[in-house]
Design an enzyme around this catalytic site. Sequence first.
Site, PDB file in Angstrom:
ATOM      1  N   GLU A   1       7.180  -9.862   1.563  1.00 18.11           N
ATOM      2  CA  GLU A   1       6.324 -10.534   0.578  1.00 18.11           C
ATOM      3  C   GLU A   1       6.069  -9.651  -0.637  1.00 18.11           C
ATOM      4  O   GLU A   1       5.768 -10.149  -1.717  1.00 18.11           O
ATOM      5  CB  GLU A   1       4.991 -10.915   1.216  1.00 18.11           C
ATOM      6  CG  GLU A   1       4.262  -9.719   1.802  1.00 18.11           C
ATOM      7  CD  GLU A   1       2.960 -10.091   2.478  1.00 18.11           C
ATOM      8  OE1 GLU A   1       2.475 -11.210   2.254  1.00 18.11           O
ATOM      9  OE2 GLU A   1       2.425  -9.254   3.230  1.00 18.11           O
TER      10      GLU A   1
ATOM     11  N   GLY B   1       0.804  -1.214   0.000  1.00 26.03           N
ATOM     12  CA  GLY B   1       0.000   0.000   0.000  1.00 26.03           C
ATOM     13  C   GLY B   1       0.835   1.261   0.000  1.00 26.03           C
ATOM     14  O   GLY B   1       2.040   1.244   0.248  1.00 26.03           O
TER      15      GLY B   1
END
Length: 503
Positions: free
Chosen positions: A288, A264
């Site tokens: 990740e 984000g």
Amino acid sequence: MEFNSITAAEAAALVKNGQTIGLSGFTPAGTAKCTTAEIAKMAEAEHAAGRPFKVSLLTGASTGQSTDGALSNAHAIDFRTPYTTNADFRKHVNANEVNYSDLNLSGVATQIRQGYLGQVHWAIIEACAIEKVGSKAHIYLTAAGGISPTICRMATEGIIIELNAFHCPKSKGLHDVYEIEDHPFRKPVSILKANDRIGKPYIEVDASRIVGVIECNVPDEARSFKDADPITNQIGQNVADFLLDNMRRGLIPPTFLNLQSGVGSGANAVLGALGKCAEVPNFNIYTEVLQDAPVQLIRDGRVLSASSCSLTVTNECLRGIYDDIDFFADKLVLRPSEISNNPEVISRIGVCSLNTAIEVDIYGHVNSTKICGTKMMNGIGGSADFTDNAYLSIFTCGSTTKGGSISSIVPFASHIDHTNHFVDAVITEYGVADLRRKSDLQKAVELIKVAHPDYRPLLQDYLAMASKRGGHTPHVLSAAFAMHDTLQRKGDMRLTDWAEYVK
């Protein structure tokens, strides 16, 4: 071409109602796009003819509009797991039109192998190159690892390859493909540092299992990121100050920790701000999702190496990596999600997790997925994989959202993804709530300090009322969600009187 060349429409026609599709990718990065768009068209045609058509989707994480968006709008998804962020898909999930199961990302490949998620019929894989070596095929993935090795092995009907020329074949050495053994005799995952390689740069399958190859040139459905603003810059500085203080006190190693950052704009901005702090040592990333900011930090020499499951970057940034692949080759490695999010590795190599909260309650429980406890915003992703196993677990958030009408610190989280047992610190633009070695009441005092000043009196009043009732984690249950209730009724959490809620 040594493999059967087909169109995306021909590939879609192979998929039957009720079947399960496994997709490459992790976030929109590396996700097969052409076939799913054609499946959505086929579903619309079948529905118009009065015939049922739905498929189940197993993915690495979220996908893009050509998959989650198109298929959900075509009412073509029966079951879907795990993480997703697509706005159209979210709308259909919140209308209960899709059977959506939210799972921790580290366990998805294992659950597929165990059969918990049903039979996988088709693997649809995006590749930058495919080679035939004797009776075997070597599939080189694009911008993400995801669950690709497992679904390629488990797909009963076959493998469909989207050979996407947008992704440079020179990048085929970025991946480290390694699949964990089945229970009960699993070997340790022998990763000692972020850029260790323990597998192969490709997925190896029997060439006969590749049903067809679709040649295409389609950009990733990349998301742009908001620029850093004064709030994210201050949060980033607060994170840096907190980590430096911990290092000076000997609470984290002088060599620093591997950093993980969630997905984000906020996470991207915070990590970028952290990298700009000269006092923070050069560091490694074990995560990740790699976004634009840490890629630039690799170029700057601030990030020494980075392990990720995906390059969730803008297409401009991705092109830059491909153009400078010789520079990135020994600094960047992409892994399957069960390795990038592996609890054993995260725990052993020493990771500081940096994830974003939707809301945090005064006792340190974190909601990272649901708005007002009911509306799915996104899945849990890998935040629990990292939070539960990190050396140091941090959540960041702005103290308010929606122009100040919503407080990120609340009396009781309307949904809990991460209990306070695993949350070490919560950081807003107003400071750091260090929750370590504190009782729940002590945690509440610290968390109220980092709330927005407009909401601190409300939270202090709630804590005072609750404390009179006693208990280890005092609550006035009739008033615990009063701020959420006021938001839903009036559009603002700033209630004027607790009395109507206290019973």
